[in-house]
Design a protein around this motif. Structure first.
Motif, PDB file in Angstrom:
ATOM      1  N   ARG A   1       0.860  -1.130  -0.143  1.00  0.00           N
ATOM      2  CA  ARG A   1       0.064  -0.029   0.002  1.00  0.00           C
ATOM      3  C   ARG A   1       1.041   1.198  -0.165  1.00  0.00           C
ATOM      4  NH1 ARG A   1      -1.488   3.880   3.151  1.00  0.00           N
ATOM      5  NH2 ARG A   1      -0.533   3.074   5.127  1.00  0.00           N
ATOM      6  N   LEU A   2       1.799   1.364   0.706  1.00  0.00           N
ATOM      7  CA  LEU A   2       2.725   2.404   0.904  1.00  0.00           C
ATOM      8  C   LEU A   2       3.424   2.697  -0.281  1.00  0.00           C
ATOM      9  CD1 LEU A   2       4.091   1.943   4.420  1.00  0.00           C
ATOM     10  CD2 LEU A   2       2.565   4.009   3.688  1.00  0.00           C
ATOM     11  N   ALA A   3       3.911   1.444  -1.080  1.00  0.00           N
ATOM     12  CA  ALA A   3       4.785   1.635  -2.122  1.00  0.00           C
ATOM     13  C   ALA A   3       3.983   2.354  -3.424  1.00  0.00           C
ATOM     14  CB  ALA A   3       5.157   0.329  -2.602  1.00  0.00           C
ATOM     15  N   GLY A   4       2.334   1.885  -3.406  1.00  0.00           N
ATOM     16  CA  GLY A   4       1.510   2.642  -4.256  1.00  0.00           C
ATOM     17  C   GLY A   4       1.449   3.963  -4.021  1.00  0.00           C
ATOM     18  N   GLU A   5       1.351   4.476  -2.842  1.00  0.00           N
ATOM     19  CA  GLU A   5       1.422   6.021  -2.305  1.00  0.00           C
ATOM     20  C   GLU A   5       2.318   6.705  -2.773  1.00  0.00           C
ATOM     21  OE1 GLU A   5      -0.296   6.805   1.300  1.00  0.00           O
ATOM     22  OE2 GLU A   5      -1.681   5.408   1.443  1.00  0.00           O
ATOM     23  N   ILE A   6       3.694   6.001  -2.334  1.00  0.00           N
ATOM     24  CA  ILE A   6       4.899   6.673  -2.685  1.00  0.00           C
ATOM     25  C   ILE A   6       5.120   7.004  -4.163  1.00  0.00           C
ATOM     26  CG2 ILE A   6       7.572   6.167  -2.731  1.00  0.00           C
ATOM     27  CD1 ILE A   6       6.915   4.610  -0.225  1.00  0.00           C
ATOM     28  N   LEU A   7       4.598   6.309  -5.032  1.00  0.00           N
ATOM     29  CA  LEU A   7       4.677   6.410  -6.584  1.00  0.00           C
ATOM     30  C   LEU A   7       4.148   7.552  -6.853  1.00  0.00           C
ATOM     31  CD1 LEU A   7       6.089   5.216  -9.248  1.00  0.00           C
ATOM     32  CD2 LEU A   7       4.013   3.896  -9.426  1.00  0.00           C
ATOM     33  N   LYS A   8       2.992   7.733  -6.328  1.00  0.00           N
ATOM     34  CA  LYS A   8       2.034   8.725  -6.971  1.00  0.00           C
ATOM     35  C   LYS A   8       2.160   9.833  -6.223  1.00  0.00           C
ATOM     36  CE  LYS A   8      -1.744   6.218  -5.687  1.00  0.00           C
ATOM     37  NZ  LYS A   8      -2.943   5.836  -5.761  1.00  0.00           N
ATOM     38  N   GLU A   9       2.749  10.194  -5.101  1.00  0.00           N
ATOM     39  CA  GLU A   9       3.094  11.223  -4.041  1.00  0.00           C
ATOM     40  C   GLU A   9       4.024  12.382  -4.816  1.00  0.00           C
ATOM     41  OE1 GLU A   9       2.159  14.219  -2.230  1.00  0.00           O
ATOM     42  OE2 GLU A   9       0.897  12.565  -1.403  1.00  0.00           O
ATOM     43  N   ALA A  10       3.563  13.378  -5.158  1.00  0.00           N
ATOM     44  CA  ALA A  10       4.498  14.540  -6.037  1.00  0.00           C
ATOM     45  C   ALA A  10       4.847  15.529  -4.651  1.00  0.00           C
ATOM     46  CB  ALA A  10       3.713  15.276  -6.878  1.00  0.00           C
ATOM     47  N   ASP A  11       4.307  15.672  -3.475  1.00  0.00           N
ATOM     48  CA  ASP A  11       4.914  16.543  -2.568  1.00  0.00           C
ATOM     49  C   ASP A  11       6.067  15.636  -1.906  1.00  0.00           C
ATOM     50  OD1 ASP A  11       5.151  17.094   0.447  1.00  0.00           O
ATOM     51  OD2 ASP A  11       3.946  18.917  -0.527  1.00  0.00           O
ATOM     52  N   GLN A  12       7.228  16.417  -2.128  1.00  0.00           N
ATOM     53  CA  GLN A  12       8.540  15.571  -1.776  1.00  0.00           C
ATOM     54  C   GLN A  12       8.558  15.356  -0.228  1.00  0.00           C
ATOM     55  OE1 GLN A  12      10.652  14.581  -4.002  1.00  0.00           O
ATOM     56  NE2 GLN A  12      11.500  13.241  -2.542  1.00  0.00           N
ATOM     57  N   ASP A  13       8.130  16.403   0.634  1.00  0.00           N
ATOM     58  CA  ASP A  13       8.053  16.042   2.072  1.00  0.00           C
ATOM     59  C   ASP A  13       7.142  14.875   2.541  1.00  0.00           C
ATOM     60  OD1 ASP A  13      10.140  17.966   2.406  1.00  0.00           O
ATOM     61  OD2 ASP A  13       8.589  19.598   2.919  1.00  0.00           O
ATOM     62  N   LYS A  14       6.020  14.749   1.717  1.00  0.00           N
ATOM     63  CA  LYS A  14       5.100  13.709   2.357  1.00  0.00           C
ATOM     64  C   LYS A  14       5.326  12.323   1.703  1.00  0.00           C
ATOM     65  CE  LYS A  14       0.899  16.761   2.290  1.00  0.00           C
ATOM     66  NZ  LYS A  14      -0.430  16.900   1.639  1.00  0.00           N
ATOM     67  N   ARG A  15       6.149  12.279   0.560  1.00  0.00           N
ATOM     68  CA  ARG A  15       6.692  11.450   0.015  1.00  0.00           C
ATOM     69  C   ARG A  15       7.654  10.566   0.667  1.00  0.00           C
ATOM     70  NH1 ARG A  15      10.175   9.626  -4.200  1.00  0.00           N
ATOM     71  NH2 ARG A  15       9.092   8.030  -5.527  1.00  0.00           N
ATOM     72  N   ASN A  16       8.812  11.583   1.279  1.00  0.00           N
ATOM     73  CA  ASN A  16       9.884  10.796   2.199  1.00  0.00           C
ATOM     74  C   ASN A  16       9.075  10.219   3.416  1.00  0.00           C
ATOM     75  OD1 ASN A  16      11.644  11.294   0.090  1.00  0.00           O
ATOM     76  ND2 ASN A  16      12.201  13.511   0.940  1.00  0.00           N
ATOM     77  N   ALA A  17       8.336  11.052   4.076  1.00  0.00           N
ATOM     78  CA  ALA A  17       7.816  10.414   5.073  1.00  0.00           C
ATOM     79  C   ALA A  17       7.032   9.019   4.756  1.00  0.00           C
ATOM     80  CB  ALA A  17       6.580  11.246   5.549  1.00  0.00           C
ATOM     81  N   LEU A  18       6.384   8.845   3.700  1.00  0.00           N
ATOM     82  CA  LEU A  18       5.719   7.408   3.478  1.00  0.00           C
ATOM     83  C   LEU A  18       6.910   6.506   3.228  1.00  0.00           C
ATOM     84  CD1 LEU A  18       3.046   8.720   0.842  1.00  0.00           C
ATOM     85  CD2 LEU A  18       2.678   7.666   3.032  1.00  0.00           C
ATOM     86  N   ILE A  19       7.914   6.832   2.582  1.00  0.00           N
ATOM     87  CA  ILE A  19       9.288   6.026   2.347  1.00  0.00           C
ATOM     88  C   ILE A  19       9.866   5.629   3.791  1.00  0.00           C
ATOM     89  CG2 ILE A  19      11.630   6.054   1.690  1.00  0.00           C
ATOM     90  CD1 ILE A  19      10.968   8.017  -0.691  1.00  0.00           C
ATOM     91  N   ARG A  20       9.793   6.541   4.908  1.00  0.00           N
ATOM     92  CA  ARG A  20      10.695   6.288   5.756  1.00  0.00           C
ATOM     93  C   ARG A  20       9.650   5.178   6.819  1.00  0.00           C
ATOM     94  NH1 ARG A  20      11.953  11.675   6.145  1.00  0.00           N
ATOM     95  NH2 ARG A  20      10.017  12.224   7.327  1.00  0.00           N
ATOM     96  N   GLU A  21       8.078   5.557   6.515  1.00  0.00           N
ATOM     97  CA  GLU A  21       7.335   4.494   7.177  1.00  0.00           C
ATOM     98  C   GLU A  21       7.660   3.196   6.759  1.00  0.00           C
ATOM     99  OE1 GLU A  21       2.509   4.121   7.945  1.00  0.00           O
ATOM    100  OE2 GLU A  21       3.312   5.776   6.927  1.00  0.00           O
ATOM    101  N   ALA A  22       7.717   2.919   5.256  1.00  0.00           N
ATOM    102  CA  ALA A  22       7.898   1.836   4.489  1.00  0.00           C
ATOM    103  C   ALA A  22       9.217   0.912   5.207  1.00  0.00           C
ATOM    104  CB  ALA A  22       7.847   1.892   3.090  1.00  0.00           C
ATOM    105  N   TRP A  23      10.320   1.813   5.134  1.00  0.00           N
ATOM    106  CA  TRP A  23      11.453   1.190   5.616  1.00  0.00           C
ATOM    107  C   TRP A  23      11.366   0.718   7.157  1.00  0.00           C
ATOM    108  CZ3 TRP A  23      13.560  -0.622   1.850  1.00  0.00           C
ATOM    109  CH2 TRP A  23      14.170   0.150   0.840  1.00  0.00           C
ATOM    110  N   THR A  24      10.406   1.439   7.981  1.00  0.00           N
ATOM    111  CA  THR A  24      10.320   1.086   9.372  1.00  0.00           C
ATOM    112  C   THR A  24       9.879  -0.364   9.455  1.00  0.00           C
ATOM    113  OG1 THR A  24      10.571   3.446  10.075  1.00  0.00           O
ATOM    114  CG2 THR A  24       9.442   1.591  11.536  1.00  0.00           C
TER     115      THR A  24
END
Length: 543
Positions: A477-500
């Motif tokens: 789910r997070l990978a799908g959101e990361i792909l679509k998110e254009a806002d860099q700060d929101k995108r990086n927050a999603l990436i950190r969540e996935a890596w956690t």
């Protein structure tokens, strides 16, 4: 005679001396530890093969020596809407057979890269539509916004439609297992064209006089002769003797000797590749265990025990001589989404034993451990050291050391004959999404088929390189959101969540980022890229 023996003879016999004596100033003679797998640019996603072919084929975009994205076969592009990209193709470009490069070649390449067992299917998201606007304009229509659509295209190389059809080039097969015309022949648009190909012995290339980008070429190389030399001592000896201009990788113990020699030098620095252990969580029976219908690696406690049993600092200090950076993530510094907030699990063999006992394996277990001996710096020594460390907590990981081709055949689909396997990953996009998409998303053959079809392991869409079989729907789910998110700060927050999540799941065991060292002649100037791609355009010899 094995490939290794043939290569050693080539370097030690009169053949090599004749070859060295006849070398011109503009000939680049280089050696590495294994041969390229295939001339087919979609057969295998492996750094050496793909990087080698990047001198012959080209993508719509490419990477500069400092890894920034720049135009190549596309001279410009823009987003007409969040789901429509327009690429303006470079005019006046010809393939090596003299035929013109047009939009038809891009569309054909898009079809072929998504066919058969192509190792580059993830270069184009599922459902993307490619539309020819005119001969030099192509639109890419995506189902959803994708702000990094072209980040992975530097090694999605464009093939000639007319050449491929005339020579009946078949869809690519996994690892080049089935030969087609493109396996031993090429017709790219790049600065070098194939002159001779003797698999396992040598490959010779010559500059393509009609290359469109000749004015941007900073080096003077007009001929390249590549020799696969598995033995590192033989490679170093060839460099010291002046028979080779560039060799890589250099064993860490040989760096001081090459730096001190009057006619050689060393180009060294950190890589963006992360080495890791893949743990087979897919198979119901763990290969080599003798436990029918049982796979201990499906238990997160067992995976954590393996992680904690590995003394990564000893590997760094004793085997790699300080030339590594221990890793906590599956991406390196320099890749978007990397964070130092996630820490590596401590080396703790007693905790490892306790975790094994808690999981029901107080006496440990046995499994197959596939190791390569010609893919990475000190790969065999590192594998054997890890095997020894695991044995101390009761896990008998039986090393099976093999050359690159056999190793890849063992660990990839459909075989996946491993309990443990050591690999390296460099996200082609230099963004965390591709590492999540390829290595961590649940392996799926189509959007409506959530897991691999056990009867057909070739039709992978997501989780293409996830031979471990790790699967967590929340990461999907997070990978799908990361792909679509254009806002860099929101995108990086999603990436950190996935890596956690993946770190807590111990999806893999990250090991380290190695420090790559290339040996060169004193008269050689080159740009050593952190992604280990060797771009011959930027090599100057004898000036």
């Amino acid at each position: 005679m094995t490939q290794a023996k043939r290569a050693a003879l080539l370097l030690s016999s009169s053949v090599l001396f004749a070859f060295a004596a006849s070398a011109q100033a503009a000939e680049l003679r280089f050696a590495s530890q294994g041969d390229l797998v295939s001339m087919d640019p979609y057969a295998v996603e492996e750094v050496f093969t793909s990087g080698f072919l990047g001198n012959v084929y080209e993508g719509l975009v490419r990477r500069t020596p400092d890894l920034k994205l720049e135009p190549a076969l596309a001279e410009s592009w823009e987003m007409l809407s969040p789901t429509q990209w327009r690429f303006h193709l470079r005019k006046g470009v010809t393939f090596h057979d003299g035929s013109p490069f047009t939009a038809d070649d891009v569309i054909y390449s898009a079809e072929r890269v998504r066919s058969g067992s192509s190792d580059f299917k993830n270069r184009l998201p599922a459902g993307v539509e490619i539309v020819k606007v005119d001969d030099h304009t192509v639109d890419f229509l995506t189902k959803e916004p994708n702000p990094i659509l072209n980040y992975t295209w530097a090694n999605w190389y464009i093939m000639s439609k007319s050449w491929s059809e005339a020579n009946k080039v078949a869809p690519p097969q996994k690892g080049g297992d089935t030969e087609n015309y493109a396996t031993l022949h090429e017709n790219g648009t790049g600065p070098y064209k194939l002159a001779a190909r003797e698999p396992g012995v040598r490959t010779v290339l010559e500059a393509y006089p009609q290359w469109w980008g000749a004015s941007a070429k900073t080096g003077n190389v007009d001929k390249v002769t590549y020799t696969p030399v598995p033995n590192p001592a033989t490679r170093v000896a060839g460099l010291l003797a002046g028979q080779l201009d560039v060799v890589f990788p250099i064993p860490v113990q040989d760096i001081p000797r090459l730096e001190a020699a009057p006619n050689t030098d060393v180009a060294a620095g950190p890589e963006v590749r992360t080495m890791y252990l893949s743990m087979n969580q897919w198979k119901d029976t763990l290969p080599g265990s003798g436990l029918e219908g049982v796979n201990p690696l499906k238990d997160v406690r067992v995976r954590e025990a393996i992680y904690r049993a590995i003394d990564i600092n000893t590997i760094r200090d004793k085997i790699m001589r300080g030339q590594t950076t221990p890793a906590a993530l599956m991406v390196a510094p320099g890749v978007n989404g990397y964070t130092d907030e996630i820490k590596r699990l401590d080396y703790d063999p007693e905790k490892a034993k306790a975790l094994l006992a808690e999981a029901g394996y107080p006496d440990g277990f046995t499994m197959t451990y596939q190791c390569s001996n010609d893919m990475y710096v000190n790969d065999e020594a590192t594998c054997l050291a890890i095997s020894s460390m695991l044995a101390k907590v009761g896990i008998k990981a039986k090393p099976n050391v093999q050359p690159r081709a056999k190793y890849l055949e063992s660990i990839t689909a459909p075989n996946m004959d491993f309990g443990l396997a050591m690999l390296g990953t460099t996200p082609a996009s230099l963004d965390s999404h591709i590492a999540l998409y390829s290595l961590h998303m649940c392996p799926r053959a189509a959007e409506d088929r959530p897991l691999w079809d056990k009867d057909d392991l070739t039709k992978i869409v997501a989780g293409k390189s996830n031979f471990a079989g790790y699967c967590n729907p929340e990461v999907d789910r997070l990978a799908g959101e990361i792909l679509k998110e254009a806002d860099q700060d929101k995108r990086n927050a999603l990436i950190r969540e996935a890596w956690t999540i993946t770190t807590n799941d111990v999806a893999y065991v990250p090991l380290h980022q190695t420090w790559a060292a290339w040996g060169t002649g004193k008269n050689v100037k080159l740009e050593r890229r952190a992604d280990n791609v060797f771009d011959w355009r930027h090599v100057t010899i004898g000036q």
